[in-house]
Design a protein around this motif. Structure first.
Motif, PDB file in Angstrom:
ATOM      1  N   THR A 197       0.833  -1.195   0.000  1.00 59.16           N
ATOM      2  CA  THR A 197       0.000   0.000   0.000  1.00 59.16           C
ATOM      3  C   THR A 197       0.870   1.247   0.000  1.00 59.16           C
ATOM      4  O   THR A 197       2.024   1.224   0.420  1.00 59.16           O
ATOM      5  CB  THR A 197      -0.915   0.028   1.227  1.00 59.16           C
ATOM      6  OG1 THR A 197      -0.115   0.001   2.398  1.00 59.16           O
ATOM      7  CG2 THR A 197      -1.850  -1.157   1.231  1.00 59.16           C
ATOM      8  N   ASP A 198       0.275   2.331  -0.467  1.00 57.22           N
ATOM      9  CA  ASP A 198       0.927   3.627  -0.411  1.00 57.22           C
ATOM     10  C   ASP A 198      -0.132   4.666  -0.060  1.00 57.22           C
ATOM     11  O   ASP A 198      -1.280   4.333   0.213  1.00 57.22           O
ATOM     12  CB  ASP A 198       1.645   3.949  -1.723  1.00 57.22           C
ATOM     13  CG  ASP A 198       0.718   3.975  -2.916  1.00 57.22           C
ATOM     14  OD1 ASP A 198      -0.473   3.668  -2.743  1.00 57.22           O
ATOM     15  OD2 ASP A 198       1.182   4.297  -4.009  1.00 57.22           O
ATOM     16  N   VAL A 199       0.235   5.908  -0.073  1.00 56.43           N
ATOM     17  CA  VAL A 199      -0.678   6.979   0.325  1.00 56.43           C
ATOM     18  C   VAL A 199      -1.856   7.092  -0.640  1.00 56.43           C
ATOM     19  O   VAL A 199      -2.995   7.300  -0.218  1.00 56.43           O
ATOM     20  CB  VAL A 199       0.087   8.324   0.432  1.00 56.43           C
ATOM     21  CG1 VAL A 199      -0.850   9.454   0.766  1.00 56.43           C
ATOM     22  CG2 VAL A 199       1.184   8.225   1.478  1.00 56.43           C
ATOM     23  N   LEU A 200      -1.600   6.932  -1.936  1.00 55.53           N
ATOM     24  CA  LEU A 200      -2.680   7.022  -2.917  1.00 55.53           C
ATOM     25  C   LEU A 200      -3.708   5.906  -2.714  1.00 55.53           C
ATOM     26  O   LEU A 200      -4.916   6.152  -2.781  1.00 55.53           O
ATOM     27  CB  LEU A 200      -2.122   6.973  -4.333  1.00 55.53           C
ATOM     28  CG  LEU A 200      -3.157   7.044  -5.462  1.00 55.53           C
ATOM     29  CD1 LEU A 200      -3.915   8.364  -5.398  1.00 55.53           C
ATOM     30  CD2 LEU A 200      -2.499   6.851  -6.802  1.00 55.53           C
ATOM     31  N   SER A 201      -3.241   4.703  -2.450  1.00 56.44           N
ATOM     32  CA  SER A 201      -4.197   3.603  -2.240  1.00 56.44           C
ATOM     33  C   SER A 201      -5.015   3.824  -0.978  1.00 56.44           C
ATOM     34  O   SER A 201      -6.208   3.513  -0.938  1.00 56.44           O
ATOM     35  CB  SER A 201      -3.470   2.259  -2.181  1.00 56.44           C
ATOM     36  OG  SER A 201      -2.649   2.173  -1.039  1.00 56.44           O
ATOM     37  N   GLU A 202      -4.410   4.374   0.057  1.00 57.87           N
ATOM     38  CA  GLU A 202      -5.163   4.693   1.272  1.00 57.87           C
ATOM     39  C   GLU A 202      -6.200   5.777   1.016  1.00 57.87           C
ATOM     40  O   GLU A 202      -7.311   5.720   1.535  1.00 57.87           O
ATOM     41  CB  GLU A 202      -4.208   5.132   2.392  1.00 57.87           C
ATOM     42  CG  GLU A 202      -3.232   4.061   2.835  1.00 57.87           C
ATOM     43  CD  GLU A 202      -3.909   2.903   3.529  1.00 57.87           C
ATOM     44  OE1 GLU A 202      -4.869   3.126   4.283  1.00 57.87           O
ATOM     45  OE2 GLU A 202      -3.465   1.763   3.306  1.00 57.87           O
ATOM     46  N   LEU A 203      -5.847   6.753   0.191  1.00 58.67           N
ATOM     47  CA  LEU A 203      -6.791   7.808  -0.172  1.00 58.67           C
ATOM     48  C   LEU A 203      -7.982   7.241  -0.947  1.00 58.67           C
ATOM     49  O   LEU A 203      -9.131   7.575  -0.663  1.00 58.67           O
ATOM     50  CB  LEU A 203      -6.089   8.887  -1.002  1.00 58.67           C
ATOM     51  CG  LEU A 203      -6.972  10.025  -1.511  1.00 58.67           C
ATOM     52  CD1 LEU A 203      -7.475  10.871  -0.342  1.00 58.67           C
ATOM     53  CD2 LEU A 203      -6.222  10.875  -2.502  1.00 58.67           C
ATOM     54  N   VAL A 204      -7.712   6.367  -1.897  1.00 56.33           N
ATOM     55  CA  VAL A 204      -8.781   5.756  -2.686  1.00 56.33           C
ATOM     56  C   VAL A 204      -9.668   4.889  -1.799  1.00 56.33           C
ATOM     57  O   VAL A 204     -10.897   4.901  -1.934  1.00 56.33           O
ATOM     58  CB  VAL A 204      -8.184   4.941  -3.858  1.00 56.33           C
ATOM     59  CG1 VAL A 204      -9.243   4.091  -4.530  1.00 56.33           C
ATOM     60  CG2 VAL A 204      -7.528   5.868  -4.861  1.00 56.33           C
ATOM     61  N   ARG A 205      -9.082   4.157  -0.871  1.00 57.21           N
ATOM     62  CA  ARG A 205      -9.876   3.339   0.041  1.00 57.21           C
ATOM     63  C   ARG A 205     -10.788   4.215   0.903  1.00 57.21           C
ATOM     64  O   ARG A 205     -11.962   3.899   1.110  1.00 57.21           O
ATOM     65  CB  ARG A 205      -8.951   2.516   0.934  1.00 57.21           C
ATOM     66  CG  ARG A 205      -8.211   1.435   0.177  1.00 57.21           C
ATOM     67  CD  ARG A 205      -7.133   0.810   1.002  1.00 57.21           C
ATOM     68  NE  ARG A 205      -7.682  -0.156   1.945  1.00 57.21           N
ATOM     69  CZ  ARG A 205      -6.993  -0.704   2.922  1.00 57.21           C
ATOM     70  NH1 ARG A 205      -5.722  -0.374   3.106  1.00 57.21           N
ATOM     71  NH2 ARG A 205      -7.552  -1.582   3.721  1.00 57.21           N
ATOM     72  N   GLY A 206     -10.271   5.320   1.403  1.00 62.64           N
ATOM     73  CA  GLY A 206     -11.078   6.227   2.218  1.00 62.64           C
ATOM     74  C   GLY A 206     -12.186   6.887   1.427  1.00 62.64           C
ATOM     75  O   GLY A 206     -13.327   6.997   1.893  1.00 62.64           O
ATOM     76  N   LEU A 207     -11.870   7.334   0.211  1.00 63.09           N
ATOM     77  CA  LEU A 207     -12.899   7.940  -0.636  1.00 63.09           C
ATOM     78  C   LEU A 207     -13.976   6.930  -1.014  1.00 63.09           C
ATOM     79  O   LEU A 207     -15.164   7.276  -1.091  1.00 63.09           O
ATOM     80  CB  LEU A 207     -12.265   8.528  -1.901  1.00 63.09           C
ATOM     81  CG  LEU A 207     -11.497   9.830  -1.707  1.00 63.09           C
ATOM     82  CD1 LEU A 207     -10.796  10.231  -3.004  1.00 63.09           C
ATOM     83  CD2 LEU A 207     -12.423  10.930  -1.244  1.00 63.09           C
ATOM     84  N   SER A 208     -13.591   5.692  -1.247  1.00 65.02           N
ATOM     85  CA  SER A 208     -14.579   4.654  -1.575  1.00 65.02           C
ATOM     86  C   SER A 208     -15.541   4.433  -0.414  1.00 65.02           C
ATOM     87  O   SER A 208     -16.751   4.277  -0.622  1.00 65.02           O
ATOM     88  CB  SER A 208     -13.871   3.339  -1.910  1.00 65.02           C
ATOM     89  OG  SER A 208     -13.055   3.495  -3.032  1.00 65.02           O
ATOM     90  N   LEU A 209     -15.039   4.425   0.795  1.00 72.45           N
ATOM     91  CA  LEU A 209     -15.917   4.272   1.953  1.00 72.45           C
ATOM     92  C   LEU A 209     -16.835   5.479   2.115  1.00 72.45           C
ATOM     93  O   LEU A 209     -18.020   5.328   2.417  1.00 72.45           O
ATOM     94  CB  LEU A 209     -15.092   4.057   3.220  1.00 72.45           C
ATOM     95  CG  LEU A 209     -14.409   2.691   3.322  1.00 72.45           C
ATOM     96  CD1 LEU A 209     -13.455   2.666   4.507  1.00 72.45           C
ATOM     97  CD2 LEU A 209     -15.433   1.590   3.438  1.00 72.45           C
ATOM     98  N   ALA A 210     -16.310   6.675   1.884  1.00 80.88           N
ATOM     99  CA  ALA A 210     -17.135   7.882   2.002  1.00 80.88           C
ATOM    100  C   ALA A 210     -18.248   7.892   0.943  1.00 80.88           C
ATOM    101  O   ALA A 210     -19.403   8.216   1.243  1.00 80.88           O
ATOM    102  CB  ALA A 210     -16.266   9.130   1.872  1.00 80.88           C
ATOM    103  N   VAL A 211     -17.915   7.520  -0.278  1.00 77.81           N
ATOM    104  CA  VAL A 211     -18.926   7.455  -1.340  1.00 77.81           C
ATOM    105  C   VAL A 211     -19.946   6.362  -1.020  1.00 77.81           C
ATOM    106  O   VAL A 211     -21.148   6.537  -1.243  1.00 77.81           O
ATOM    107  CB  VAL A 211     -18.257   7.216  -2.711  1.00 77.81           C
ATOM    108  CG1 VAL A 211     -19.268   6.851  -3.771  1.00 77.81           C
ATOM    109  CG2 VAL A 211     -17.470   8.443  -3.127  1.00 77.81           C
ATOM    110  N   GLY A 212     -19.503   5.253  -0.479  1.00 73.56           N
ATOM    111  CA  GLY A 212     -20.419   4.180  -0.096  1.00 73.56           C
ATOM    112  C   GLY A 212     -21.411   4.616   0.960  1.00 73.56           C
ATOM    113  O   GLY A 212     -22.609   4.293   0.880  1.00 73.56           O
TER     114      GLY A 212
END
Length: 108
Positions: free
Chosen positions: A66-81
Motif C-alpha cells: 500500500t501507499d498513500v494514494l491507495s489509502e486515499l482511494v480506500r477512504g474515498l470509496s468508503l465515504a462514497v459508499g
C-alpha cells in the motif's frame, strides 16, 4: 499470508461481511431502517479501522503493498459508499428491506 496482510485487508473484509449480512438478512426481515443502519455502521466501522491504522509505508512482504494514494482511494470509496447508502435508503420503501440497497448499488 502474514498477519499484517490480514490487518491491512480488515476494512474490506468488514465491508464484505456487512454486505452479506444485509443481503441475507434482508430476505428474512424487511426493515429498511434496520438494514440502512447496519450498512452505515459497517461502513463507519471500516472507515474507523482504516483511519486508526498507522500510515502505509509499503513495508508489507506479501501479496499487497500500500501507499498513500491507495489509502486515499480506500477512504474515498468508503465515504462514497456511505453517501450512496444514505441517498438510496431515503428513497426505499420499508417493505423492500435490504434488497433495495443491494439492487441500486449493483446498478451504479
Amino acid at each position: 499470508m502474514s498477519p499484517q496482510v490480514f490487518w491491512t485487508l480488515l476494512p474490506e473484509t468488514i465491508v464484505v461481511l456487512t454486505a452479506i449480512l444485509v443481503i441475507v438478512g434482508g430476505a428474512f426481515a424487511r426493515s429498511n431502517r434496520l438494514w440502512t443502519a447496519c450498512s452505515v455502521i459497517g461502513l463507519l466501522l471500516a472507515a474507523l479501522i482504516l483511519t486508526n491504522r498507522s500510515a502505509a509505508t509499503g513495508e508489507l512482504t506479501g501479496p499487497i503493498v500500500t501507499d498513500v494514494l491507495s489509502e486515499l482511494v480506500r477512504g474515498l470509496s468508503l465515504a462514497v459508499g456511505i453517501g450512496l447508502t444514505l441517498m438510496f435508503a431515503r428513497r426505499a420503501q420499508d417493505e423492500c428491506g435490504g434488497l433495495y440497497l443491494n439492487n441500486n448499488v449493483r446498478r451504479s
